[in-house]
Design a protein around this motif. Structure first.
Motif, mmCIF file in Angstrom:
data_model
loop_
_atom_site.group_PDB
_atom_site.id
_atom_site.type_symbol
_atom_site.label_atom_id
_atom_site.label_comp_id
_atom_site.label_asym_id
_atom_site.label_seq_id
_atom_site.Cartn_x
_atom_site.Cartn_y
_atom_site.Cartn_z
ATOM 1 N N PHE A 10 -17.418 194.661 74.717
ATOM 2 C CA PHE A 10 -16.189 194.885 75.154
ATOM 3 C C PHE A 10 -16.030 195.445 76.807
ATOM 4 N N GLU A 11 -15.152 195.079 77.605
ATOM 5 C CA GLU A 11 -15.149 195.653 78.854
ATOM 6 C C GLU A 11 -14.053 196.800 78.642
ATOM 7 N N ASN A 12 -14.189 197.721 79.515
ATOM 8 C CA ASN A 12 -13.101 198.654 79.496
ATOM 9 C C ASN A 12 -12.678 199.247 80.962
ATOM 10 N N GLN A 70 -16.255 187.310 87.489
ATOM 11 C CA GLN A 70 -17.702 187.212 87.794
ATOM 12 C C GLN A 70 -18.679 188.059 87.058
ATOM 13 N N HIS A 71 -18.002 189.254 86.906
ATOM 14 C CA HIS A 71 -18.706 190.181 85.945
ATOM 15 C C HIS A 71 -19.069 189.565 84.361
ATOM 16 N N GLU A 72 -18.073 188.859 84.198
ATOM 17 C CA GLU A 72 -18.189 188.180 82.624
ATOM 18 C C GLU A 72 -19.142 187.027 82.793
ATOM 19 N N THR A 73 -19.003 186.222 83.898
ATOM 20 C CA THR A 73 -19.748 185.323 84.004
ATOM 21 C C THR A 73 -21.290 185.609 84.082
ATOM 22 N N LEU A 74 -21.732 186.600 84.711
ATOM 23 C CA LEU A 74 -22.955 187.024 84.789
ATOM 24 C C LEU A 74 -23.656 187.595 83.275
ATOM 25 N N HIS A 75 -22.279 187.957 82.400
ATOM 26 C CA HIS A 75 -23.102 188.217 81.054
ATOM 27 C C HIS A 75 -23.182 186.986 80.567
ATOM 28 N N VAL A 76 -22.366 186.091 80.478
ATOM 29 C CA VAL A 76 -22.680 184.578 80.169
ATOM 30 C C VAL A 76 -24.040 184.163 80.582
ATOM 31 N N TYR A 98 -27.136 192.106 81.333
ATOM 32 C CA TYR A 98 -26.687 193.170 80.854
ATOM 33 C C TYR A 98 -25.882 194.136 81.870
ATOM 34 N N HIS A 99 -25.366 195.224 81.132
ATOM 35 C CA HIS A 99 -24.800 196.248 82.134
ATOM 36 C C HIS A 99 -25.861 196.785 83.100
ATOM 37 N N GLU A 100 -25.559 197.252 84.446
ATOM 38 C CA GLU A 100 -26.497 197.835 85.160
ATOM 39 C C GLU A 100 -26.898 199.190 84.593
ATOM 40 N N HIS A 148 -22.386 197.279 87.031
ATOM 41 C CA HIS A 148 -22.325 198.743 86.897
ATOM 42 C C HIS A 148 -20.907 199.018 86.321
ATOM 43 N N TYR A 149 -20.662 199.808 85.307
ATOM 44 C CA TYR A 149 -19.357 200.328 84.941
ATOM 45 C C TYR A 149 -19.067 201.566 86.159
ATOM 46 N N PRO A 150 -17.703 201.727 86.000
ATOM 47 C CA PRO A 150 -17.119 202.883 86.782
ATOM 48 C C PRO A 150 -17.583 204.153 86.217
HETATM 49 ZN ZN LIG Z 1 -19.403 193.797 80.773
#
Ligand SMILES: [Zn+2]
Length: 252
Positions: free
Chosen positions: A20-22, A141-147, A151-153, A200-202
């Motif tokens: 899940f993104e946040n 694009q973040h979601e597409t990179l998950h696809v 993973y998250h940085e 990378h998450y904030p």
């Molecule tokens: Zn993500």
């Protein structure tokens, strides 16, 4: 109560990992759901799509502007990597899976990597996008990179050398979001840690108190507050990893 819950675990287990993104601290899912989904997040190996040609579909309820944001988002990968995203107007070719960009009321998220289970081989790989996520091509694009399998940085196996997580400022149900992946299931391709990664998450992701960071950078062994992540689009290192993963230098 228990039987439906176990059924859910089984289905999600078979589907593999999902995040899940946040981005906007708008996450709103119940505790059981959060725990089940994130617990599955790190177990499966990275899975690559079998072809550099990927089909995608845009759900009919997206606005013309939102649909254009999706098209612009995937165009970056067509221009900067050897992958070729092709929008479907009709049915997907027999047996092939396609990326399905869908509108969701609040949540943004998708499965990490291609699902290799043959039973589920054809059909859609859903990308859920809230109106806020749809308004930001960098998040699409973040979601597409998950696809595609990233993973998250801040989940890199070596992240403890680069960031410190302040669990006191994170609700316990979201602690699994801050687990590092293992060397046995992921690789960094020897790319240096990247605070500019779109993956990378904030610094205040999942914060109880968003005015305080949940992650600090390690500088000479000391935790230091700094900006992390961005939503402008993939960094050079993000794109480098995709080219490595899909062996773009090799002709096929
Ligand atoms: Zn993500």
């Amino acid at each position: 109560m228990w039987f439906p819950l176990l059924g859910l675990v089984a289905i999600l287990g078979a589907q593999g990992q999902e995040y899940f993104e946040n981005y906007y601290n708008e996450i709103d899912i119940d505790d059981e759901q959060a725990e089940i989904k994130t617990r599955n997040a790190m177990r499966s190996p990275l899975q690559l799509w079998p072809s550099r040609r990927l089909y995608y579909r845009i759900a009919g309820d997206l606005s013309p502007e939102e649909a254009d944001n999706v098209r612009n988002a995937v165009t970056t990968f067509n221009e900067r990597t050897c992958l070729r995203f092709e929008e479907l107007s009709g049915a997907a070719p027999a047996g092939s899976r396609y990326v399905f960009y869908k509108k969701s009321p609040k949540l943004c998220g998708t499965r990490i990597g291609y699902n290799p289970i043959p039973l589920l081989g054809a059909g859609s790989h859903d990308v859920q996008l809230s109106p806020k996520c749809l308004a930001t091509p960098g998040i699409i694009q973040h979601e597409t990179l998950h696809v595609l399998g990233l993973y998250h940085e801040q989940s890199r196996p070596d992240r403890d050398e680069h960031v410190v997580v302040d669990y006191d400022n994170i609700p316990r149900k979201y602690w699994p979001q801050f687990m590092a992946t293992s060397e046995s299931t992921t690789t960094t391709y020897d790319v240096p840690y990247d605070f500019e990664s779109v993956m990378h998450y904030p610094k205040n992701a999942f914060a109880k108190d968003p005015s305080q960071p949940t992650m600090r950078a390690l500088v000479d062994g000391n935790p230091v507050e700094r900006e992390m992540g961005q939503t402008r689009g993939p960094s050079e290192r993000d794109l480098f990893k995709i080219r490595k993963m899909y062996k773009c230098e090799e002709s096929r």
